[in-house]
Design a protein around this motif. Structure first.
Motif, PDB file in Angstrom:
ATOM      1  N   ASN A   1      74.732  17.614  61.623  1.00 39.91           N
ATOM      2  CA  ASN A   1      74.975  18.999  61.195  1.00 39.91           C
ATOM      3  C   ASN A   1      73.954  19.456  60.150  1.00 39.91           C
ATOM      4  O   ASN A   1      73.529  20.604  60.154  1.00 39.91           O
ATOM      5  CB  ASN A   1      76.395  19.148  60.645  1.00 39.91           C
ATOM      6  CG  ASN A   1      77.447  19.076  61.742  1.00 39.91           C
ATOM      7  OD1 ASN A   1      77.140  19.201  62.934  1.00 39.91           O
ATOM      8  ND2 ASN A   1      78.685  18.874  61.368  1.00 39.91           N
TER       9      ASN A   1
ATOM     10  N   SER B   1      70.751  20.364  61.888  1.00 38.03           N
ATOM     11  CA  SER B   1      70.866  21.726  62.430  1.00 38.03           C
ATOM     12  C   SER B   1      70.545  22.756  61.351  1.00 38.03           C
ATOM     13  O   SER B   1      69.889  23.766  61.613  1.00 38.03           O
ATOM     14  CB  SER B   1      72.290  21.987  62.943  1.00 38.03           C
ATOM     15  OG  SER B   1      72.537  21.288  64.138  1.00 38.03           O
ATOM     16  N   ILE B   2      71.034  22.486  60.151  1.00 37.51           N
ATOM     17  CA  ILE B   2      70.802  23.418  59.038  1.00 37.51           C
ATOM     18  C   ILE B   2      69.316  23.462  58.672  1.00 37.51           C
ATOM     19  O   ILE B   2      68.750  24.530  58.453  1.00 37.51           O
ATOM     20  CB  ILE B   2      71.686  23.035  57.833  1.00 37.51           C
ATOM     21  CG1 ILE B   2      73.156  23.341  58.170  1.00 37.51           C
ATOM     22  CG2 ILE B   2      71.262  23.770  56.554  1.00 37.51           C
ATOM     23  CD1 ILE B   2      74.167  22.771  57.187  1.00 37.51           C
TER      24      ILE B   2
ATOM     25  N   ARG C   1      67.563  25.395  61.448  1.00 45.93           N
ATOM     26  CA  ARG C   1      67.838  26.825  61.312  1.00 45.93           C
ATOM     27  C   ARG C   1      66.918  27.440  60.251  1.00 45.93           C
ATOM     28  O   ARG C   1      66.376  28.526  60.431  1.00 45.93           O
ATOM     29  CB  ARG C   1      69.303  26.986  60.912  1.00 45.93           C
ATOM     30  CG  ARG C   1      69.831  28.364  61.021  1.00 45.93           C
ATOM     31  CD  ARG C   1      71.325  28.363  60.798  1.00 45.93           C
ATOM     32  NE  ARG C   1      71.658  28.093  59.412  1.00 45.93           N
ATOM     33  CZ  ARG C   1      72.907  27.951  58.944  1.00 45.93           C
ATOM     34  NH1 ARG C   1      73.928  28.002  59.779  1.00 45.93           N
ATOM     35  NH2 ARG C   1      73.126  27.747  57.681  1.00 45.93           N
TER      36      ARG C   1
ATOM     37  N   ILE D   1      66.207  23.846  48.383  1.00 48.73           N
ATOM     38  CA  ILE D   1      66.587  25.124  47.760  1.00 48.73           C
ATOM     39  C   ILE D   1      67.125  26.102  48.810  1.00 48.73           C
ATOM     40  O   ILE D   1      68.096  26.809  48.579  1.00 48.73           O
ATOM     41  CB  ILE D   1      65.377  25.736  46.999  1.00 48.73           C
ATOM     42  CG1 ILE D   1      65.039  24.860  45.776  1.00 48.73           C
ATOM     43  CG2 ILE D   1      65.647  27.179  46.568  1.00 48.73           C
ATOM     44  CD1 ILE D   1      63.696  25.163  45.142  1.00 48.73           C
ATOM     45  N   ALA D   2      66.511  26.068  49.996  1.00 47.07           N
ATOM     46  CA  ALA D   2      66.881  27.038  51.029  1.00 47.07           C
ATOM     47  C   ALA D   2      68.153  26.662  51.782  1.00 47.07           C
ATOM     48  O   ALA D   2      68.750  27.500  52.456  1.00 47.07           O
ATOM     49  CB  ALA D   2      65.730  27.187  52.018  1.00 47.07           C
ATOM     50  N   THR D   3      68.568  25.406  51.686  1.00 46.45           N
ATOM     51  CA  THR D   3      69.712  24.966  52.492  1.00 46.45           C
ATOM     52  C   THR D   3      70.887  24.487  51.651  1.00 46.45           C
ATOM     53  O   THR D   3      71.985  24.292  52.185  1.00 46.45           O
ATOM     54  CB  THR D   3      69.318  23.799  53.424  1.00 46.45           C
ATOM     55  OG1 THR D   3      68.873  22.684  52.611  1.00 46.45           O
ATOM     56  CG2 THR D   3      68.219  24.195  54.400  1.00 46.45           C
ATOM     57  N   GLY D   4      70.638  24.252  50.350  1.00 48.53           N
ATOM     58  CA  GLY D   4      71.722  23.786  49.494  1.00 48.53           C
ATOM     59  C   GLY D   4      71.988  22.292  49.584  1.00 48.53           C
ATOM     60  O   GLY D   4      72.907  21.782  48.945  1.00 48.53           O
TER      61      GLY D   4
END
Lengths: 213, 213
Positions: free
Chosen positions: B14, B17-18, B21, B45-48
């Motif tokens: 998962n 996938s992030i 994306r 930074i962009a996905t957490g």
């Protein structure tokens, strides 16, 4: 109790929801309604969680069950309701009056669990003023005001990805503390705001990965 | 590779996938399109996801990145596509032509990721023969036949809880190997069939639990 509460991992909470859903479904048959106690094994078979895990999860919140007798159905149900916060009604707002927002507005499972959709918000003048399932669609400009007025702490985001951060920020300004986010994007939220993401593509990719062999 | 593949936990998949994306979203700006390499910190930074976790996840599948330089954007994207099975098209069926089935049929995110909804199935004569987003609604009686004909391995269940087990069984008879289930019920599936459950009430209860203090 409060101390303990915040330590409980989300996966455990999600399983408690599953147990509760099963107990509720018992009410649909006469046999189920007459059931006084239920064993961890029976809960296990009906929910797919292994019996040791069921016992461990339920023990987490105190001693419900008795060895050899099982859990008292009514008391366990009540306790789970309290733990999950289902003993009260939760006002909810939906941002986005698209197909998904509409599906959620019509989903009977929300009201059944005490989640009352108070309003839907959109920026499309053609949608504002209409209703889904008798729930009014307001301008997103008024969202902050209504969230505050309704004392709403839960918001559901069904807007396109490029709007999601901005709408989430507006929700939080209004007083939203928990967001259920369907937009396929990572949202940066202020401290103390919780988020649950539901991303259909990511779930499907979790399936194709295992098919792709 | 195959050995390793089946050991990878779903939470890792998962996150891949992030990351994917995010890489795809870079294509939407000129700056993003010109980017040759990207650091784990930037992905973080962009996905957490924290940077150490990003590095660990990507290292799982081989050595993409170079210390101090980062990951080559195009190669990393390609590799993630392959890993996630997004390098091909996946025929998908939807059972249930209600509001949620409709929302999914109109959701552009599916086709964008290679999930082609081939047909929708329902038991309501008033819906059969109509279309959502140009996708035909067939009788559920013919579902097994079409799943087989289209060589479909992924099914999305949006039927009411009391129909879900029966419809899932029919899907599996047709050849479905992976089910995305929106029905709020535990499904007993034959060995080798994977399931992902999405239950909006359970997600909301995961939020109210923490609010209920």
């Amino acid at each position: 109790m409060k101390q303990k509460r915040f330590k409980t991992p989300l996966v455990t909470i999600n399983r408690l929801s599953i147990y509760y859903r099963y107990l509720e479904s018992l009410k649909e048959t006469e046999e189920g309604r007459n059931l006084e106690t239920i064993s961890s094994r029976k809960i296990s078979i009906a929910t797919g969680v292994n019996p040791a895990q069921v016992r461990k999860d339920l023990a987490y919140f105190g001693e419900f069950g008795k060895r050899g007798i099982g859990y008292p159905v009514i008391d366990l149900g009540k306790e789970l309701r309290n733990i999950l916060g289902l003993n009260k009604e939760w006002p909810v707002v939906i941002a986005g009056a698209g197909n998904l927002g509409k599906a959620l507005a019509y989903y009977p499972g929300l009201e059944k669990r005490g989640f009352l959709v108070k309003g839907i918000f959109d920026n499309d003048p053609k949608k504002i003023g209409k209703r889904f399932n008798n729930i009014f669609i307001y301008s997103v400009e008024d969202m902050e005001k209504y969230i505050c007025e309704w004392n709403t702490r839960i918001g559901i985001l069904t807007v396109p990805a490029n709007f999601a951060q901005n709408i989430a920020d507006k929700m939080i300004l209004g007083g939203i503390k928990s967001i259920l986010n369907f937009a396929p994007v990572y949202l940066k939220l202020s401290h103390g705001v919780r988020i649950q993401n539901i991303d259909v593509s990511i779930e499907l990719e979790g399936l194709t990965y295992y098919l792709n062999s």
